[in-house]
Design a protein around this motif. Structure first.
Motif, PDB file in Angstrom:
ATOM      1  N   VAL A  46       0.831  -1.207   0.000  1.00 15.02           N
ATOM      2  CA  VAL A  46       0.000   0.000   0.000  1.00 15.02           C
ATOM      3  C   VAL A  46       0.867   1.258   0.000  1.00 15.02           C
ATOM      4  O   VAL A  46       0.658   2.181  -0.802  1.00 15.02           O
ATOM      5  N   LEU A  47       1.864   1.316   0.898  1.00 14.20           N
ATOM      6  CA  LEU A  47       2.715   2.498   0.964  1.00 14.20           C
ATOM      7  C   LEU A  47       3.526   2.670  -0.318  1.00 14.20           C
ATOM      8  O   LEU A  47       3.719   3.791  -0.792  1.00 14.20           O
ATOM      9  N   TYR A 106       1.365   4.326  -3.002  1.00 14.65           N
ATOM     10  CA  TYR A 106       1.178   5.760  -2.779  1.00 14.65           C
ATOM     11  C   TYR A 106       2.464   6.529  -3.084  1.00 14.65           C
ATOM     12  O   TYR A 106       2.431   7.589  -3.720  1.00 14.65           O
ATOM     13  N   LEU A 107       3.606   5.998  -2.634  1.00 11.77           N
ATOM     14  CA  LEU A 107       4.876   6.688  -2.829  1.00 11.77           C
ATOM     15  C   LEU A 107       5.268   6.748  -4.305  1.00 11.77           C
ATOM     16  O   LEU A 107       5.705   7.785  -4.801  1.00 11.77           O
ATOM     17  N   LYS A 136       3.310   6.590  -6.862  1.00 11.66           N
ATOM     18  CA  LYS A 136       2.391   7.495  -7.559  1.00 11.66           C
ATOM     19  C   LYS A 136       2.824   8.943  -7.385  1.00 11.66           C
ATOM     20  O   LYS A 136       2.621   9.787  -8.275  1.00 11.66           O
ATOM     21  N   ALA A 137       3.439   9.235  -6.230  1.00  7.26           N
ATOM     22  CA  ALA A 137       3.900  10.600  -5.951  1.00  7.26           C
ATOM     23  C   ALA A 137       5.292  10.855  -6.535  1.00  7.26           C
ATOM     24  O   ALA A 137       5.835  11.961  -6.377  1.00  7.26           O
ATOM     25  N   SER A 139      -3.679   5.969   8.198  1.00  8.12           N
ATOM     26  CA  SER A 139      -4.122   6.357   6.867  1.00  8.12           C
ATOM     27  C   SER A 139      -2.893   6.534   5.974  1.00  8.12           C
ATOM     28  O   SER A 139      -1.992   7.306   6.322  1.00  8.12           O
ATOM     29  N   PRO A 140      -2.819   5.850   4.835  1.00  8.59           N
ATOM     30  CA  PRO A 140      -1.687   6.047   3.923  1.00  8.59           C
ATOM     31  C   PRO A 140      -1.524   7.503   3.508  1.00  8.59           C
ATOM     32  O   PRO A 140      -0.413   7.987   3.322  1.00  8.59           O
ATOM     33  N   ARG A 141      -2.628   8.216   3.381  1.00 10.46           N
ATOM     34  CA  ARG A 141      -2.554   9.629   3.003  1.00 10.46           C
ATOM     35  C   ARG A 141      -1.861  10.438   4.099  1.00 10.46           C
ATOM     36  O   ARG A 141      -1.090  11.354   3.811  1.00 10.46           O
ATOM     37  N   MET A 185       1.827   9.849   3.860  1.00  9.34           N
ATOM     38  CA  MET A 185       2.388  10.594   2.745  1.00  9.34           C
ATOM     39  C   MET A 185       2.579  12.066   3.107  1.00  9.34           C
ATOM     40  O   MET A 185       3.616  12.667   2.791  1.00  9.34           O
TER      41      MET A 185
END
Length: 234
Positions: free
Chosen positions: A15-16, A19-20, A22-23, A103-105, A108
């Protein structure tokens, strides 16, 4: 920017990592402490997300060993919510902590806030205090005390520079917390005392009788060093 995720739960890494990446971050991962230590030295990540509960070495031990040679920002993931556990994480060198489930957000946002602070350009190259006894190089982020390099965590460095900009100005704990954390961070205000204690151990001749980081009872702290007139502007 490269992020090392250390966790023995594949789902959390997955999951992390999503997100990472994608950023725009490059991601490497480890499922145990020894692999994390190896990757930290070999890959030199810009940030580490570190779980406390690992199958071999504890996250605390991994953090301690990394701090022996690196100031890379470290965010701890923990299921422990007790205040003592959070303070212990700060004492051994963590820059932030997130309690599971998270929350992953939120992770981030915290990662990006810390990285912004650590890579932010600082004006000036070098300044010194007390006839060259304390020197700070902004280009290399190198701090020397009596010509010996001392290793500071990113938060310790931020505190030192923030206070050294305005010698004798008094800062409350909340003032200092805002200097080292992004504005939305609901930090534990007394954690500043832990960072100050660790900073004093590294830069003071006698941490019980400090000459640089002074306590202003009932308010907070101030910087007591005397600026050398020949140094560069902060």
């Amino acid at each position: 920017m490269k992020v090392l995720i250390v966790d023995d739960e594949p789902m959390i890494i997955e999951v992390l990592q999503a997100y990472l990446e994608k950023a725009g971050y490059a991601v490497i991962s480890a499922a145990n402490g020894y692999d994390a230590l190896y990757l930290c030295k070999e890959e030199k990540p810009d940030f580490i997300v570190l779980d406390l509960m690992l199958p071999d070495l504890s996250g605390e031990e991994v953090c301690k060993r990394i701090r022996e040679y690196s100031n890379v920002p470290i965010m701890m993931l923990t299921a422990k919510t007790a205040e003592e556990e959070r303070i212990h994480g700060i004492v051994i060198g963590a820059d932030d902590y997130v309690v599971k489930p998270f929350s992953p957000r939120e992770v981030m946002v915290r990662i990006e806030a810390i990285l912004r602070r650590t890579r932010k350009e600082v004006q000036g190259d070098l300044y010194s205090f007390n006839n060259g006894q304390l020197n700070i190089n902004h280009v290399s982020h190198e701090v020397k005390v009596r010509d010996q390099i001392v290793s500071l965590t990113p938060i310790e460095y931020k505190l030192l520079v923030g206070m050294a900009k305005y010698p004798s100005r008094v800062y409350s704990r909340l003032d200092l917390l805002e200097k080292v954390q992004n504005e939305s961070y609901e930090g534990y205000e007394r954690s500043i005392d832990v960072h100050i204690k660790n900073l004093r151990k590294k830069i003071e001749v006698n941490s019980k009788e400090p000459e640089y980081i002074l306590t202003v009872f009932g308010i907070g702290y101030k910087f007591g060093g005397k600026r050398d007139v020949s140094d560069s502007s902060i």
